[in-house]
Motif scaffolding. Structure first.
Motif, PDB file in Angstrom:
ATOM      1  N   ALA A   1     -74.692  59.471  11.345  1.00  0.00           N
ATOM      2  CA  ALA A   1     -75.511  59.307  12.546  1.00  0.00           C
ATOM      3  C   ALA A   1     -74.676  59.488  13.802  1.00  0.00           C
ATOM      4  O   ALA A   1     -73.478  59.184  13.815  1.00  0.00           O
ATOM      5  N   GLU A   2     -75.324  59.961  14.849  1.00  0.00           N
ATOM      6  CA  GLU A   2     -74.649  60.107  16.133  1.00  0.00           C
ATOM      7  C   GLU A   2     -75.657  60.036  17.272  1.00  0.00           C
ATOM      8  O   GLU A   2     -76.856  60.241  17.088  1.00  0.00           O
ATOM      9  N   LYS A   3     -75.136  59.740  18.445  1.00  0.00           N
ATOM     10  CA  LYS A   3     -75.943  59.693  19.670  1.00  0.00           C
ATOM     11  C   LYS A   3     -75.925  61.078  20.302  1.00  0.00           C
ATOM     12  O   LYS A   3     -74.869  61.674  20.469  1.00  0.00           O
ATOM     13  N   ARG A   4     -77.096  61.566  20.680  1.00  0.00           N
ATOM     14  CA  ARG A   4     -77.218  62.871  21.328  1.00  0.00           C
ATOM     15  C   ARG A   4     -77.716  62.669  22.751  1.00  0.00           C
ATOM     16  O   ARG A   4     -78.815  62.150  22.971  1.00  0.00           O
ATOM     17  N   GLU A   5     -76.944  63.086  23.709  1.00  0.00           N
ATOM     18  CA  GLU A   5     -77.327  62.923  25.113  1.00  0.00           C
ATOM     19  C   GLU A   5     -78.432  63.907  25.495  1.00  0.00           C
ATOM     20  O   GLU A   5     -78.531  65.007  24.949  1.00  0.00           O
ATOM     21  N   THR A   6     -79.273  63.486  26.421  1.00  0.00           N
ATOM     22  CA  THR A   6     -80.317  64.330  26.999  1.00  0.00           C
ATOM     23  C   THR A   6     -80.262  64.142  28.519  1.00  0.00           C
ATOM     24  O   THR A   6     -79.512  63.295  29.014  1.00  0.00           O
ATOM     25  N   PRO A   7     -81.048  64.885  29.288  1.00  0.00           N
ATOM     26  CA  PRO A   7     -81.098  64.616  30.737  1.00  0.00           C
ATOM     27  C   PRO A   7     -81.573  63.205  31.054  1.00  0.00           C
ATOM     28  O   PRO A   7     -81.334  62.702  32.151  1.00  0.00           O
ATOM     29  N   GLY A   8     -82.250  62.570  30.110  1.00  0.00           N
ATOM     30  CA  GLY A   8     -82.702  61.191  30.285  1.00  0.00           C
ATOM     31  C   GLY A   8     -81.901  60.262  29.395  1.00  0.00           C
ATOM     32  O   GLY A   8     -80.678  60.226  29.443  1.00  0.00           O
ATOM     33  N   HIS A   9     -82.604  59.526  28.538  1.00  0.00           N
ATOM     34  CA  HIS A   9     -81.937  58.610  27.618  1.00  0.00           C
ATOM     35  C   HIS A   9     -81.636  59.322  26.300  1.00  0.00           C
ATOM     36  O   HIS A   9     -82.329  60.270  25.918  1.00  0.00           O
ATOM     37  N   PRO A  10     -80.619  58.869  25.588  1.00  0.00           N
ATOM     38  CA  PRO A  10     -80.171  59.609  24.403  1.00  0.00           C
ATOM     39  C   PRO A  10     -81.120  59.490  23.221  1.00  0.00           C
ATOM     40  O   PRO A  10     -81.893  58.530  23.098  1.00  0.00           O
ATOM     41  N   MET A  11     -81.026  60.484  22.348  1.00  0.00           N
ATOM     42  CA  MET A  11     -81.655  60.445  21.038  1.00  0.00           C
ATOM     43  C   MET A  11     -80.615  59.964  20.025  1.00  0.00           C
ATOM     44  O   MET A  11     -79.410  60.142  20.228  1.00  0.00           O
ATOM     45  N   VAL A  12     -81.075  59.380  18.945  1.00  0.00           N
ATOM     46  CA  VAL A  12     -80.215  59.045  17.818  1.00  0.00           C
ATOM     47  C   VAL A  12     -80.676  59.878  16.633  1.00  0.00           C
ATOM     48  O   VAL A  12     -81.857  59.861  16.279  1.00  0.00           O
ATOM     49  N   VAL A  13     -79.745  60.624  16.053  1.00  0.00           N
ATOM     50  CA  VAL A  13     -80.058  61.476  14.910  1.00  0.00           C
ATOM     51  C   VAL A  13     -79.111  61.131  13.773  1.00  0.00           C
ATOM     52  O   VAL A  13     -77.893  61.023  13.984  1.00  0.00           O
ATOM     53  N   GLY A  14     -79.655  60.954  12.586  1.00  0.00           N
ATOM     54  CA  GLY A  14     -78.844  60.668  11.417  1.00  0.00           C
ATOM     55  C   GLY A  14     -79.333  61.438  10.217  1.00  0.00           C
ATOM     56  O   GLY A  14     -80.527  61.752  10.104  1.00  0.00           O
ATOM     57  N   HIS A  15     -78.424  61.753   9.307  1.00  0.00           N
ATOM     58  CA  HIS A  15     -78.778  62.518   8.115  1.00  0.00           C
ATOM     59  C   HIS A  15     -78.183  61.865   6.885  1.00  0.00           C
ATOM     60  O   HIS A  15     -77.056  61.349   6.913  1.00  0.00           O
ATOM     61  N   VAL A  16     -78.924  61.929   5.799  1.00  0.00           N
ATOM     62  CA  VAL A  16     -78.401  61.561   4.493  1.00  0.00           C
ATOM     63  C   VAL A  16     -78.936  62.582   3.501  1.00  0.00           C
ATOM     64  O   VAL A  16     -80.118  62.907   3.501  1.00  0.00           O
ATOM     65  N   GLU A  17     -78.042  63.121   2.709  1.00  0.00           N
ATOM     66  CA  GLU A  17     -78.437  64.126   1.737  1.00  0.00           C
ATOM     67  C   GLU A  17     -79.000  63.460   0.489  1.00  0.00           C
ATOM     68  O   GLU A  17     -78.783  62.275   0.236  1.00  0.00           O
ATOM     69  N   GLY A  18     -79.733  64.229  -0.290  1.00  0.00           N
ATOM     70  CA  GLY A  18     -80.307  63.708  -1.520  1.00  0.00           C
ATOM     71  C   GLY A  18     -81.227  64.721  -2.146  1.00  0.00           C
ATOM     72  O   GLY A  18     -81.504  65.789  -1.583  1.00  0.00           O
ATOM     73  N   ASP A  19     -81.698  64.405  -3.348  1.00  0.00           N
ATOM     74  CA  ASP A  19     -82.633  65.275  -4.054  1.00  0.00           C
ATOM     75  C   ASP A  19     -84.058  64.931  -3.637  1.00  0.00           C
ATOM     76  O   ASP A  19     -84.309  63.962  -2.920  1.00  0.00           O
ATOM     77  N   GLY A  20     -84.990  65.715  -4.125  1.00  0.00           N
ATOM     78  CA  GLY A  20     -86.389  65.423  -3.862  1.00  0.00           C
ATOM     79  C   GLY A  20     -86.828  65.850  -2.484  1.00  0.00           C
ATOM     80  O   GLY A  20     -86.213  66.716  -1.850  1.00  0.00           O
TER      81      GLY A  20
END
Length: 459
Positions: A58-77
């Motif tokens: 996961a990481e914080k992504r800056e925008t012109p306003g308030h940041p987004m938080v995006v995270g990834h986890v791999e897996g099947d299905g």
């Protein structure tokens, strides 16, 4: 591992999960007020750290306003995109709060144990039900059951100005098989619900102009055109005697509720009397021929939100005002086109202007169409079964009277259908003083998401 082991882990770790939620609730992440910009950053940082603690990239992504938080986890299905928002509404009026808004408490009430504080229900408590379900699933199994992208927004309560550009710029990364959205409620206490349709929204505002200046009502009363009187006449023409909108073309794209879905709604536990009495009504006042629930979920509306003009100070001032103003909104359903409705509405007003009157419109207001979910997808039935098993009550596909624009953006930009599952209650006082979230909603919400994840992964 069987799902029972995960559910036991959730039960055992509930005190720790509540502690984590309380820590997030203490952060005053009010997105609409620039004074809280640093707090919105802090809330995003807190979520990044919490996701990382359970092995999510996961990481914080800056925008012109308030940041987004995006995270990834791999897996099947299946690949799931889970959305929630960490920003909250302002707390005004502060004097109506019985506790400090950002000093959350767990209280015993007539409705059971509740978590009291701003954001408890909208949307931090809801967001954390999913995170805690993932935590417990990973603790028991060593990994999550499928591929998941976490997407947390920080501007939902302030109009989401950064959302669409962010989705367009990161469409490939955020693409998935289906989106899960937690920012919803149960149709009635104890009845698990999956929202199958949301009403869209159109906003407009106009000014009716009459004389060049405010006039003395003795000199011009009688022969003078009064904008307040004329705007009242026009507004009265918006509806007929049965509460139906009388604007030509307004109902283009509106369909009746299918019988099968209507039967579900009729047996969903909705209490009309309680719904009406809670705000001081003795009877419904909308479109005749439709139940209160159908009016709320599946019929379009035209509402007057503000009406003003002339002298509004203390005492009397005998004037005919030069202009009068109106703010209005329409809730849209089915295939109603916001642009078509706006044109029809404006034509209705302009066709009814008397001589010597003119109208100007606010052209900075937009609209969004309704969202109808594809409940024929197998994921919807799998989730419905999971919820039914957890709550020991048949889960229902419900409607929602409000709008959640992110679902339309997911569809239009990412090509994703959305499944909306939440555990809030109508009395949670979201956006109001003394907001709360039932501990049962939080606890069983975590268990519910664990069951949903397990069903979706094994289907």
């Amino acid at each position: 591992m069987p799902i029972d082991a995960v559910l036991t882990r959730i039960d055992d770790q509930l005190p720790d999960a509540l502690d984590r939620l309380m820590a997030l609730l203490r952060i005053p992440s009010i997105s609409t007020d620039p004074a809280y910009k640093a707090d919105c950053q802090s809330a995003a940082d807190w979520l990044v750290a919490d996701l990382q603690s359970i092995g999510i990239d996961a990481e914080k992504r800056e925008t012109p306003g308030h940041p987004m938080v995006v995270g990834h986890v791999e897996g099947d299905g299946p690949h799931l995109l889970f959305y929630g928002h960490y920003d909250v509404q302002p707390v005004d009026p502060l004097d109506l709060w019985k506790t400090e808004p950002f000093a959350p408490e767990i209280q015993d009430t007539d409705q059971g144990r509740v978590i009291r504080g701003r954001g408890a229900s909208d949307d931090k408590g809801q967001l954390m039900t999913f995170v805690e379900a993932c935590r417990a699933y990973r603790d028991v199994n060593g990994s999550l059951p499928c591929r998941i992208t976490f997407f947390f927004e920080g501007e939902e309560e302030s109009g989401s100005p950064s959302l669409v550009p962010f989705l367009k710029d990161n469409a490939k990364e955020l693409s998935a098989d289906i989106a899960l959205v937690c920012d919803t409620s149960m149709v009635s206490p104890g009845v698990p619900s999956i929202a199958s349709q949301l009403r869209g929204m159109l906003k407009d505002e106009f000014t009716l102009h009459g004389p060049k200046i405010d006039l003395h009502s003795g000199h011009y009363g009688g022969p003078g055109l009064n904008p307040l009187k004329e705007i009242a006449r026009i507004i009265a023409s918006f509806h007929d005697e049965n509460g139906r909108v009388a604007v030509e073309g307004f109902y283009d794209g509106v369909e009746e509720v299918p019988d099968e879905l209507l039967r579900q709604w009729e047996n969903c536990g909705f209490d009309e009397e309680t719904y009406l009495k809670s705000v001081g009504y003795t009877q419904p006042h909308g479109e005749r021929g439709y139940s209160t629930l159908v009016q709320q979920w599946a019929r379009p509306t035209l509402e007057i939100n503000g009406l003003w003009g002339g002298y509004q100070g203390a005492g009397s001032k005998t004037v005919i005002p030069a202009e009068a103003h109106c703010k209005l909104t329409c809730r849209l359903v089915g295939d109603m086109d916001p642009d078509h409705v706006r044109k029809a509405l404006r034509q209705h007003v302009e066709d009814r202007l008397p001589p010597d009157a003119s109208v100007t419109w606010d052209n900075n207001l937009d609209g969004s169409p309704a969202s109808v979910m594809n409940i024929d997808r197998p994921e919807f039935e799998q989730a419905r079964q999971a919820l039914s098993e957890e709550w020991n009550r048949e889960a229902v596909f419900s409607g929602m009277g409000g709008s959640i624009p992110v679902t339309r953006f997911f569809k239009d930009i990412l090509g994703l259908d959305s499944m909306l599952i939440g555990f809030a209650q109508d009395d949670d006082a979201i956006h109001s003083p003394n907001e709360k979230y039932n501990v049962e909603s939080f606890h069983k919400g975590i268990r519910s998401w664990a069951r949903v994840l397990d069903k979706l992964a094994k289907a």
